[in-house]
Design an enzyme around this catalytic site. Structure first.
Site, PDB file in Angstrom:
ATOM      1  N   ARG A  57       0.826  -1.170  -0.144  1.00 15.86           N
ATOM      2  CA  ARG A  57       0.049  -0.119   0.012  1.00 15.86           C
ATOM      3  C   ARG A  57       0.963   1.429  -0.043  1.00 15.86           C
ATOM      4  NH1 ARG A  57      -4.142  -2.066   4.501  1.00 15.86           N
ATOM      5  NH2 ARG A  57      -5.616  -3.293   3.047  1.00 15.86           N
TER       6      ARG A  57
ATOM      7  N   ARG B 196     -13.690 -14.942   1.471  1.00 17.28           N
ATOM      8  CA  ARG B 196     -12.848 -15.951   0.656  1.00 17.28           C
ATOM      9  C   ARG B 196     -13.227 -17.380   1.099  1.00 17.28           C
ATOM     10  NH1 ARG B 196      -7.370 -14.624  -0.938  1.00 17.28           N
ATOM     11  NH2 ARG B 196      -6.741 -16.689  -0.488  1.00 17.28           N
TER      12      ARG B 196
ATOM     13  N   ASP C 197      -4.689  -0.788   9.077  1.00 19.53           N
ATOM     14  CA  ASP C 197      -5.588  -0.016   8.304  1.00 19.53           C
ATOM     15  C   ASP C 197      -6.174   0.756   9.357  1.00 19.53           C
ATOM     16  OD1 ASP C 197      -6.600  -2.111   9.281  1.00 19.53           O
ATOM     17  OD2 ASP C 197      -7.752  -2.512   7.678  1.00 19.53           O
TER      18      ASP C 197
ATOM     19  N   ASP D 167      -9.380  -9.163  -3.394  1.00 13.96           N
ATOM     20  CA  ASP D 167     -10.179 -10.125  -3.253  1.00 13.96           C
ATOM     21  C   ASP D 167     -11.459  -9.501  -3.206  1.00 13.96           C
ATOM     22  OD1 ASP D 167      -9.722  -9.315  -0.716  1.00 13.96           O
ATOM     23  OD2 ASP D 167      -9.362 -11.511   0.009  1.00 13.96           O
TER      24      ASP D 167
END
Length: 386
Positions: free
Chosen positions: A64, A194, A166, A82
């Site tokens: 990032r 997922r 984050d 994803d």
């Protein structure tokens, strides 16, 4: 792969003018063909695409930061490989930021085979902040950030954190932002679960969660003076990051892990746990963390088992129905010595119980008025004539 295919398709389907969009894709040492998929996308996409391929960094922060360092746009958006975007997501979010002059824009998130945050999507807000809304409960990186804000403060993701990086980044952005917008009437981001369940937030040692909580609590303490505002924000790391370490998993932890968790929590409770934070929690949440703060691991399993059973705690109403105590384990046990206030439900939790009367904000004035009336009656005023 294979989630990356749909992710890129959602980028290609964006309604924003492709000339206004740049894609920076960082292949962080993949071994499943993702790099080749990115190269093929770059060759056909209608917008500018830069593909960066590097050795695996071990976490999301590194790639990032690499992408952020290359960004040239007025805004940046972090899209996980994803997940996927709603077709109008970028067009709507950019318009929202431009119209309101805000530095962070949250687009509604919907879960696909996964639970997504919900409490902040009740209403579209052109301008709000982290203290007067529920945005503190969505600290993932999937937001639109004004790049000038990030550059001004040299903001980057903490590469020492394996999880929660984050949350740290987004909370700092909320606190530094000149306003935040919430776009609640259009699904901008699809959080995809997922099939293999291998999400970063669900893997790794419990010690990583304490690292994450510690970092976020320190950031909040450094940026917000002690008081109600800080307490409001501290609810988030206590509730979302710390409390789960003392939930059902605690029952299966061996004694060494239990002891270690209490040791890791001790300095965090001593530094940041306050009555204001405690009032921001439900009774069973407050009780568990109180036991952690008091270093009483022997009392915790009974509470966790009760909560896990999903039984409704009995309610005791006192003070003419203005106080509700919820009878969780160890309530009014002399041996446990847990104060009654820990079991007292705040109004938002007490209102569901029949017979509860919320104490009026002007109770003091009402008492004073009753005293005046009693005095007047004693002196013969206000009585009917014979």
């Amino acid at each position: 792969m294979p989630y990356l295919v749909e992710c890129l398709a959602s980028v290609e389907a964006q309604t924003i003018d492709p000339a206004r969009l740049e894609v920076i894709a960082v292949d962080d040492g993949s071994t499943d063909g993702s790099g080749e998929c990115l190269e093929e996308f770059a060759a056909r996409a209608p917008m500018a695409v830069t593909v960066i391929r590097q050795e695996n960094s071990g976490g999301p922060s590194g790639p990032r930061n690499v992408g952020l360092g290359k960004a040239k746009g007025r805004y940046v958006f972090f899209l996980d490989a994803d997940d996927r975007l709603g077709p109008e997501a970028l067009e709507r979010m950019v318009a929202m930021g431009d119209e309101n002059g805000t530095d962070v824009v949250l687009g509604k998130v919907e879960g696909v085979n996964r639970v997504a945050p919900k409490s902040m999507w009740g209403k579209t807000l052109g301008r709000t902040d982290v203290f007067s809304s529920n945005i503190k409960f969505t600290l993932s990186a999937q937001k639109l950030f004004r790049r000038a804000l990030l550059d001004e403060h040299g903001m980057r993701f903490d590469e020492s954190l394996f999880t929660g990086e984050d949350a740290l980044f987004t909370m700092e952005a909320y606190l530094r932002a000149g306003g935040v917008s919430v776009l609640a009437d259009y699904p901008c981001y699809y959080l995809v679960g997922r099939d293999d369940g291998k999400h970063v937030t669900k893997t790794g040692s419990y010690t990583l969660r304490f690292d994450s909580a510690r970092a976020l609590m320190k950031l909040i303490a450094d940026m917000v003076p002690a008081g109600p505002k800080r307490d409001t924000l501290m609810v988030r790391p206590y509730l979302i990051t710390l409390l789960p370490q003392f939930g059902p998993k605690f029952l299966t932890d061996d004694e060494e892990v239990r002891r270690h968790k209490f040791e890791l929590a001790k300095p965090l409770m001593e530094a940041y746990w306050t009555p204001g934070v405690a009032r921001g929690l439900k009774v069973h949440e407050r009780l568990r963390l109180h036991l952690v703060a008091m270093q009483r691991p022997e009392l915790l399993p009974d509470v966790v088992k009760f909560v896990k059973s999903k039984k409704q705690a009995a309610a005791i109403l006192e003070k003419r129905g203005t106080r509700v105590y919820l009878v969780y384990p160890h309530f009014r046990s002399k041996a446990a010595g847990v104060p009654d206030d820990i079991y007292r439900a705040e109004p938002r939790e007490a209102r569901v119980f029949h017979g509860y009367r919320e104490a009026a904000a002007n109770t003091f004035l009402r008492r004073a008025l009753r005293k005046v009336r009693r005095t007047l009656r004693a002196r013969g005023f206000g009585t009917a004539a014979a």
